[in-house]
Design a protein around this motif. Structure first.
Motif, PDB file in Angstrom:
ATOM      1  N   LEU A 171     -19.702 -97.994  62.676  1.00  0.00           N
ATOM      2  CA  LEU A 171     -19.715 -98.348  61.127  1.00  0.00           C
ATOM      3  C   LEU A 171     -20.161 -97.541  60.018  1.00  0.00           C
ATOM      4  O   LEU A 171     -19.203 -97.103  59.431  1.00  0.00           O
ATOM      5  CB  LEU A 171     -20.101-100.007  60.659  1.00  0.00           C
ATOM      6  CG  LEU A 171     -19.303-100.017  59.503  1.00  0.00           C
ATOM      7  CD1 LEU A 171     -18.043-100.193  59.118  1.00  0.00           C
ATOM      8  CD2 LEU A 171     -20.041-101.808  59.160  1.00  0.00           C
ATOM      9  N   THR A 172     -21.599 -96.823  60.009  1.00  0.00           N
ATOM     10  CA  THR A 172     -21.575 -96.050  59.279  1.00  0.00           C
ATOM     11  C   THR A 172     -22.734 -94.621  60.213  1.00  0.00           C
ATOM     12  O   THR A 172     -23.457 -94.065  58.806  1.00  0.00           O
ATOM     13  CB  THR A 172     -23.417 -97.076  58.088  1.00  0.00           C
ATOM     14  OG1 THR A 172     -23.945 -97.694  59.512  1.00  0.00           O
ATOM     15  CG2 THR A 172     -22.447 -98.070  57.570  1.00  0.00           C
ATOM     16  N   GLY A 173     -22.388 -94.953  61.485  1.00  0.00           N
ATOM     17  CA  GLY A 173     -23.031 -93.861  60.950  1.00  0.00           C
ATOM     18  C   GLY A 173     -24.270 -93.502  61.586  1.00  0.00           C
ATOM     19  O   GLY A 173     -24.764 -94.777  61.332  1.00  0.00           O
ATOM     20  N   ARG A 174     -25.251 -92.183  61.014  1.00  0.00           N
ATOM     21  CA  ARG A 174     -26.546 -91.866  60.853  1.00  0.00           C
ATOM     22  C   ARG A 174     -27.421 -92.614  59.884  1.00  0.00           C
ATOM     23  O   ARG A 174     -28.357 -92.898  60.124  1.00  0.00           O
ATOM     24  CB  ARG A 174     -26.798 -90.594  60.905  1.00  0.00           C
ATOM     25  CG  ARG A 174     -25.848 -89.607  59.880  1.00  0.00           C
ATOM     26  CD  ARG A 174     -26.239 -87.728  60.734  1.00  0.00           C
ATOM     27  NE  ARG A 174     -25.610 -87.425  59.296  1.00  0.00           N
ATOM     28  CZ  ARG A 174     -26.240 -87.098  58.156  1.00  0.00           C
ATOM     29  NH1 ARG A 174     -27.185 -87.157  58.124  1.00  0.00           N
ATOM     30  NH2 ARG A 174     -25.560 -86.211  57.338  1.00  0.00           N
ATOM     31  N   HIS A 175     -26.834 -92.678  58.519  1.00  0.00           N
ATOM     32  CA  HIS A 175     -26.638 -93.547  57.554  1.00  0.00           C
ATOM     33  C   HIS A 175     -27.149 -94.436  58.112  1.00  0.00           C
ATOM     34  O   HIS A 175     -28.214 -95.086  56.704  1.00  0.00           O
ATOM     35  CB  HIS A 175     -25.699 -93.063  56.819  1.00  0.00           C
ATOM     36  CG  HIS A 175     -25.019 -92.036  55.872  1.00  0.00           C
ATOM     37  ND1 HIS A 175     -26.045 -90.760  56.010  1.00  0.00           N
ATOM     38  CD2 HIS A 175     -24.045 -91.724  56.263  1.00  0.00           C
ATOM     39  CE1 HIS A 175     -24.957 -89.461  55.719  1.00  0.00           C
ATOM     40  NE2 HIS A 175     -23.770 -90.175  55.710  1.00  0.00           N
ATOM     41  N   GLY A 176     -26.769 -95.238  58.387  1.00  0.00           N
ATOM     42  CA  GLY A 176     -27.356 -96.872  58.970  1.00  0.00           C
ATOM     43  C   GLY A 176     -27.775 -96.680  59.934  1.00  0.00           C
ATOM     44  O   GLY A 176     -28.958 -97.730  59.927  1.00  0.00           O
ATOM     45  N   ALA A 177     -27.709 -96.110  60.805  1.00  0.00           N
ATOM     46  CA  ALA A 177     -28.833 -95.942  62.297  1.00  0.00           C
ATOM     47  C   ALA A 177     -30.084 -95.807  61.707  1.00  0.00           C
ATOM     48  O   ALA A 177     -30.679 -96.727  62.777  1.00  0.00           O
ATOM     49  CB  ALA A 177     -27.850 -95.173  63.184  1.00  0.00           C
ATOM     50  N   GLN A 178     -29.914 -95.399  60.640  1.00  0.00           N
ATOM     51  CA  GLN A 178     -32.205 -94.794  60.439  1.00  0.00           C
ATOM     52  C   GLN A 178     -32.154 -95.972  59.850  1.00  0.00           C
ATOM     53  O   GLN A 178     -33.981 -96.075  60.321  1.00  0.00           O
ATOM     54  CB  GLN A 178     -32.069 -93.717  59.119  1.00  0.00           C
ATOM     55  CG  GLN A 178     -31.013 -94.044  57.659  1.00  0.00           C
ATOM     56  CD  GLN A 178     -31.614 -92.748  57.330  1.00  0.00           C
ATOM     57  OE1 GLN A 178     -30.767 -92.137  56.827  1.00  0.00           O
ATOM     58  NE2 GLN A 178     -32.898 -92.273  57.239  1.00  0.00           N
TER      59      GLN A 178
END
Length: 354
Positions: A171-178
């Motif tokens: 859903l949010t790519g690396r922005h949310g995964a971090q």
């Protein structure tokens, strides 16, 4: 061992002045050191969906902290002290009902309120646990705690699922995964902390309260703190997700593989444009009509440019630029040095071959 709210408040007052400046310093350092090479961008579409979900959950949790949406507290509603006789208490409850009749849950509570122990457990676990538990007994107070555990941890589980969704790479790519690990750990800590506080609460403290305002409404206070904490968690996650997705803070530069892939895409696009330009050029040269049109066009442009360059204002402007702003000697010297640097390797190679 029970932990009073005064102890928790004192701990927060002690630790807060130490932690808050450190968090602010970490935020400033991260913003200054990691975002210098990252331009600020608008919120990506997928991140905006995640922020909308987090904002909706935050508003929902804040609404649940309003006493209107909380379960009924019979002592607060009837303005009664804990030691009030059962008949008097439920007579007051019946008079507060629309038809002045008791519900099935009221009758169950009435059968449980025959002793002080059940009333104390009511303040700890709330009305639903006390009236719905089929195996609980005031002689075994821990049985109410075991029955209440699912209701305690369910909001935290649901919120953890929502956090996992908004921080998923899909859903949010690396922005949310971090932020996925940190947010999940924080949600689990909140759930574990609430279970611990409910388990270690000393419900017997209310037995010494003789007036209503002296009662510790633990269940209702804990419910308010629970949803307030979840709202703060989701709001904090939304804030850091906004900062990282727009490169205002906590932004991560693209990896070498991502930079190579971006450069390859740019080179591929440029190669495609050059190939298209070559095809157009070949078509123009091979066709007599198009070649004639091109020759007429450039002949017209050259003639027009010559007429413009012969105007007095243009000639004066060029002369002024050449005499005052551009040093011909410096340009000539730089051009000669550049030519020598280009031709020198070729001369050395010829000498080696000879």
């Amino acid at each position: 061992m029970a932990i009073s709210w005064d102890s928790i408040r004192s701990f927060l007052l002690l630790v807060g002045p130490i932690l808050i400046p450190k968090l602010l310093a970490f935020y400033r350092a991260s913003k200054n050191s990691r975002n210098r090479a990252l331009p600020i961008q608008s919120i990506p579409v997928n991140v905006s969906v995640a922020l909308t979900l987090l904002a909706s959950l935050t508003i929902l949790y804040l609404a649940k902290t309003i006493p209107y949406f909380a379960p009924e507290n019979v002592f607060s509603k009837t303005d009664s002290r804990l030691q009030i006789p059962v008949d008097v208490l439920f007579t007051r409850i019946a008079s507060s009902r629309p038809n002045e009749t008791l519900t099935a849950a009221d009758h169950v509570l009435r059968s449980k309120f025959i002793n002080l122990e059940s009333r104390l457990l009511y303040l700890q676990f709330g009305p639903d646990v006390l009236s719905e538990c089929p195996f609980c007994n005031s002689d075994e107070p821990r049985s109410y705690f075991y029955y209440a555990i699912p209701a305690i941890i369910w909001p935290h589980i649901a919120n953890t699922v929502a956090i996992a969704a908004v921080t998923s790479p899909t859903l949010t790519g690396r922005h949310g995964a971090q932020w996925r690990t940190y947010a999940t750990i924080a949600s689990g800590v909140l759930g574990a902390l609430e279970v611990y506080l409910v388990s270690s609460y000393n419900y017997q403290l209310n037995s010494r309260a003789l007036r209503l305002h002296q009662l510790d409404m633990f269940f209702w206070d804990m419910r308010t703190y629970r949803y307030a904490a979840l709202a703060v968690l989701n709001a904090g996650l939304a804030y850091v997700l906004f900062l990282s997705s727009t490169n205002r803070a906590f932004g991560t530069p693209p990896s070498p593989a991502e930079r190579v892939e971006t450069a390859n895409r740019a080179l591929g696009a440029a190669r495609g444009k050059l190939n298209a330009l070559g095809i157009i050029r070949n078509t123009t040269v091979r066709d007599d009509d198009l070649r004639t049109r091109v020759q007429h066009y450039w002949a017209h442009e050259v003639r027009l440019m010559g007429e413009v360059m012969e105007e007095r204002e243009v000639v004066e402007g060029v002369n002024d630029a050449l005499s005052n702003r551009i040093k011909i000697e410096d340009i000539s010297r730089d051009a000669e040095m550049y030519a020598q640097s280009v031709l020198q390797p070729l001369e050395i190679k010829k000498e080696e071959q000879s």
